[in-house]
Design a protein around this motif. Sequence first.
Motif, PDB file in Angstrom:
ATOM      1  N   VAL A  69      33.083  89.932 -16.492  1.00 20.48           N
ATOM      2  CA  VAL A  69      34.144  88.972 -16.808  1.00 20.48           C
ATOM      3  C   VAL A  69      34.342  88.003 -15.646  1.00 20.48           C
ATOM      4  CG1 VAL A  69      36.600  88.713 -17.324  1.00 20.48           C
ATOM      5  CG2 VAL A  69      35.296  90.575 -18.372  1.00 20.48           C
ATOM      6  N   ARG A  70      34.356  88.528 -14.431  1.00 20.51           N
ATOM      7  CA  ARG A  70      34.520  87.688 -13.247  1.00 20.51           C
ATOM      8  C   ARG A  70      33.148  87.447 -12.629  1.00 20.51           C
ATOM      9  NH1 ARG A  70      38.876  91.359 -12.793  1.00 20.51           N
ATOM     10  NH2 ARG A  70      40.905  90.353 -13.014  1.00 20.51           N
ATOM     11  N   PRO A  71      32.703  86.209 -12.586  1.00 18.57           N
ATOM     12  CA  PRO A  71      31.356  85.920 -12.074  1.00 18.57           C
ATOM     13  C   PRO A  71      31.272  86.064 -10.563  1.00 18.57           C
ATOM     14  CG  PRO A  71      32.483  83.884 -12.593  1.00 18.57           C
ATOM     15  CD  PRO A  71      33.384  84.991 -13.067  1.00 18.57           C
ATOM     16  N   THR A  72      30.062  86.212 -10.073  1.00 16.46           N
ATOM     17  CA  THR A  72      29.816  86.282  -8.633  1.00 16.46           C
ATOM     18  C   THR A  72      29.639  84.885  -8.053  1.00 16.46           C
ATOM     19  OG1 THR A  72      27.417  86.400  -8.878  1.00 16.46           O
ATOM     20  CG2 THR A  72      28.634  88.485  -8.975  1.00 16.46           C
ATOM     21  N   LYS A  73      29.650  84.807  -6.743  1.00 14.72           N
ATOM     22  CA  LYS A  73      29.399  83.542  -6.065  1.00 14.72           C
ATOM     23  C   LYS A  73      28.045  82.975  -6.467  1.00 14.72           C
ATOM     24  CE  LYS A  73      27.958  81.877  -1.515  1.00 14.72           C
ATOM     25  NZ  LYS A  73      27.895  82.153  -0.060  1.00 14.72           N
ATOM     26  N   GLN A  74      27.012  83.814  -6.479  1.00 18.44           N
ATOM     27  CA  GLN A  74      25.669  83.338  -6.796  1.00 18.44           C
ATOM     28  C   GLN A  74      25.591  82.799  -8.223  1.00 18.44           C
ATOM     29  OE1 GLN A  74      23.538  82.919  -4.421  1.00 18.44           O
ATOM     30  NE2 GLN A  74      24.889  83.948  -2.965  1.00 18.44           N
ATOM     31  N   GLU A  75      26.303  83.436  -9.153  1.00 16.18           N
ATOM     32  CA  GLU A  75      26.336  82.929 -10.532  1.00 16.18           C
ATOM     33  C   GLU A  75      27.059  81.584 -10.580  1.00 16.18           C
ATOM     34  OE1 GLU A  75      26.297  86.933 -13.298  1.00 16.18           O
ATOM     35  OE2 GLU A  75      28.159  86.414 -12.239  1.00 16.18           O
ATOM     36  N   GLY A  76      28.101  81.434  -9.773  1.00 16.57           N
ATOM     37  CA  GLY A  76      28.824  80.168  -9.728  1.00 16.57           C
ATOM     38  C   GLY A  76      27.967  79.039  -9.180  1.00 16.57           C
ATOM     39  N   LEU A  77      27.243  79.312  -8.104  1.00 13.21           N
ATOM     40  CA  LEU A  77      26.368  78.286  -7.541  1.00 13.21           C
ATOM     41  C   LEU A  77      25.296  77.868  -8.544  1.00 13.21           C
ATOM     42  CD1 LEU A  77      25.862  79.651  -3.901  1.00 13.21           C
ATOM     43  CD2 LEU A  77      27.387  77.816  -4.646  1.00 13.21           C
ATOM     44  N   GLU A  78      24.725  78.849  -9.228  1.00 15.85           N
ATOM     45  CA  GLU A  78      23.692  78.551 -10.233  1.00 15.85           C
ATOM     46  C   GLU A  78      24.270  77.706 -11.367  1.00 15.85           C
ATOM     47  OE1 GLU A  78      20.414  78.216 -12.562  1.00 15.85           O
ATOM     48  OE2 GLU A  78      20.484  78.935 -10.486  1.00 15.85           O
ATOM     49  N   TYR A  79      25.490  78.045 -11.792  1.00 18.63           N
ATOM     50  CA  TYR A  79      26.116  77.309 -12.894  1.00 18.63           C
ATOM     51  C   TYR A  79      26.341  75.842 -12.519  1.00 18.63           C
ATOM     52  CZ  TYR A  79      29.693  75.610 -16.088  1.00 18.63           C
ATOM     53  OH  TYR A  79      30.397  74.851 -16.981  1.00 18.63           O
ATOM     54  N   TYR A  80      26.910  75.583 -11.348  1.00 15.42           N
ATOM     55  CA  TYR A  80      27.216  74.194 -10.985  1.00 15.42           C
ATOM     56  C   TYR A  80      25.952  73.399 -10.664  1.00 15.42           C
ATOM     57  CZ  TYR A  80      32.048  75.661 -11.186  1.00 15.42           C
ATOM     58  OH  TYR A  80      33.254  76.145 -11.637  1.00 15.42           O
ATOM     59  N   ARG A  81      24.907  74.061 -10.197  1.00 16.05           N
ATOM     60  CA  ARG A  81      23.616  73.361 -10.075  1.00 16.05           C
ATOM     61  C   ARG A  81      23.108  72.948 -11.454  1.00 16.05           C
ATOM     62  NH1 ARG A  81      22.263  77.609  -6.394  1.00 16.05           N
ATOM     63  NH2 ARG A  81      20.924  78.570  -7.976  1.00 16.05           N
ATOM     64  N   ARG A  82      23.245  73.863 -12.405  1.00 17.12           N
ATOM     65  CA  ARG A  82      22.764  73.585 -13.770  1.00 17.12           C
ATOM     66  C   ARG A  82      23.558  72.444 -14.405  1.00 17.12           C
ATOM     67  NH1 ARG A  82      24.127  76.310 -18.465  1.00 17.12           N
ATOM     68  NH2 ARG A  82      25.129  77.951 -17.241  1.00 17.12           N
ATOM     69  N   VAL A  83      24.868  72.412 -14.183  1.00 21.06           N
ATOM     70  CA  VAL A  83      25.699  71.327 -14.702  1.00 21.06           C
ATOM     71  C   VAL A  83      25.229  69.993 -14.123  1.00 21.06           C
ATOM     72  CG1 VAL A  83      28.011  70.318 -14.644  1.00 21.06           C
ATOM     73  CG2 VAL A  83      27.733  72.748 -15.143  1.00 21.06           C
ATOM     74  N   THR A  84      25.005  69.960 -12.810  1.00 19.60           N
ATOM     75  CA  THR A  84      24.585  68.732 -12.142  1.00 19.60           C
ATOM     76  C   THR A  84      23.248  68.242 -12.680  1.00 19.60           C
ATOM     77  OG1 THR A  84      25.777  69.420 -10.150  1.00 19.60           O
ATOM     78  CG2 THR A  84      24.127  67.679  -9.888  1.00 19.60           C
ATOM     79  N   GLN A  85      22.330  69.174 -12.897  1.00 18.09           N
ATOM     80  CA  GLN A  85      21.012  68.802 -13.429  1.00 18.09           C
ATOM     81  C   GLN A  85      21.106  68.356 -14.886  1.00 18.09           C
ATOM     82  OE1 GLN A  85      19.061  72.530 -12.566  1.00 18.09           O
ATOM     83  NE2 GLN A  85      18.065  71.718 -10.731  1.00 18.09           N
ATOM     84  N   TYR A  86      21.900  69.047 -15.668  1.00 18.86           N
ATOM     85  CA  TYR A  86      22.026  68.726 -17.096  1.00 18.86           C
ATOM     86  C   TYR A  86      22.543  67.299 -17.291  1.00 18.86           C
ATOM     87  CZ  TYR A  86      23.620  68.882 -21.949  1.00 18.86           C
ATOM     88  OH  TYR A  86      23.826  68.602 -23.280  1.00 18.86           O
ATOM     89  N   TYR A  87      23.568  66.936 -16.550  1.00 16.65           N
ATOM     90  CA  TYR A  87      24.162  65.607 -16.690  1.00 16.65           C
ATOM     91  C   TYR A  87      23.476  64.559 -15.805  1.00 16.65           C
ATOM     92  CZ  TYR A  87      28.020  67.217 -19.608  1.00 16.65           C
ATOM     93  OH  TYR A  87      28.771  67.726 -20.649  1.00 16.65           O
ATOM     94  N   GLN A  88      22.542  65.013 -14.969  1.00 17.67           N
ATOM     95  CA  GLN A  88      21.863  64.106 -14.034  1.00 17.67           C
ATOM     96  C   GLN A  88      22.900  63.269 -13.270  1.00 17.67           C
ATOM     97  OE1 GLN A  88      19.044  62.004 -16.579  1.00 17.67           O
ATOM     98  NE2 GLN A  88      17.503  63.587 -16.238  1.00 17.67           N
TER      99      GLN A  88
END
Length: 324
Positions: A69-88
């Motif tokens: 339920v509560r994500p880890t730091k590493q999952e958070g970093l991966e998520y925001y990298r993915r958001v940045t790449q998705y929206y370019q």
Amino acid sequence: MTHYSILIIGAGPIGLSCGIAAQNENISYKIIEKGTLVNSLHNFPTDMTFFSSSEKLEIGNLPFTSLSVRPTKQEGLEYYRRVTQYYQLHVELYESFESVERLPNESGKNCFKITTSKETYTCNYIINSTGFYDTPVSLQIPGEQLKKVKHYFTSAHHLFNQRVAIIGASNSAIDVALEAYRKGADVTLLIRGKAIGDSVKYWIRPDIEARIEEGHVKVYYEANVSEITQNRIAFMAKNEHIEIDNDFVYAMTGYRPNIELSEALGIEIDATTGYPKYNKTTLETTSSNVYLAGVVIGGLNTREWFIENSRDHGDKIINHIRNK
């Protein structure tokens, strides 16, 4: 000299969400960040788990899935990298703000000239989304500049068999104390008040209380540190002067917004609370066409605003700019 309608300072989750909102409205923008992407999260402890659930950390309508339920730091970093790449997203990393000058442009509207460590831009609007975690609260005592004194904690392996003093009573200090103890450090907690902080997470409090009761973590209450040397740390505790041997100091004394940046942008700041003056509906500040987004709006009260309750700031700001 490149012109953008909006310059966003800070590539944390809220700065990224401001970029997404601008992009959705076809408004030109640039995000500059003095460190890496979501730099504050990058500085969190390696094994940290977010207090918020993953869905409350989502931006840009992209799902954030995590193993628990509560994500880890590493999952958070991966998520925001993915958001940045998705929206370019138009993000420039390791580019710090240096100065701003307000100019009239050809259409008669306010225009800013922004100088950074890499380039000079002009823009019509500025969004300050710099958060607060990048600016630690200083102890202002002799020895704070020593290399052994840290304001950030990432991991504890290097603390094995070391004498570690931790200054603070809130979650960050307690997390460091427990991690250091479990990695074989000799741990001493120095707490300014009479007890562990009320805000300590409910699932962590019994752990630290047990370690203190067992004597595995030593603690001094009503402690005020006066000096740090290469091999010792000195403090007053209940009116008694105490010095103990020491190898590392973690000053987990909190963080504050970059007030100097807000003042450079012309924002009125309360001298006592650090609270910036802004319109709570539009998030525009007392400096025309300058906005605040994210936890920076809380001033020195850093426990009021988080990612989860400021994710809509980008939409509010871009909606106001569009209507202008």
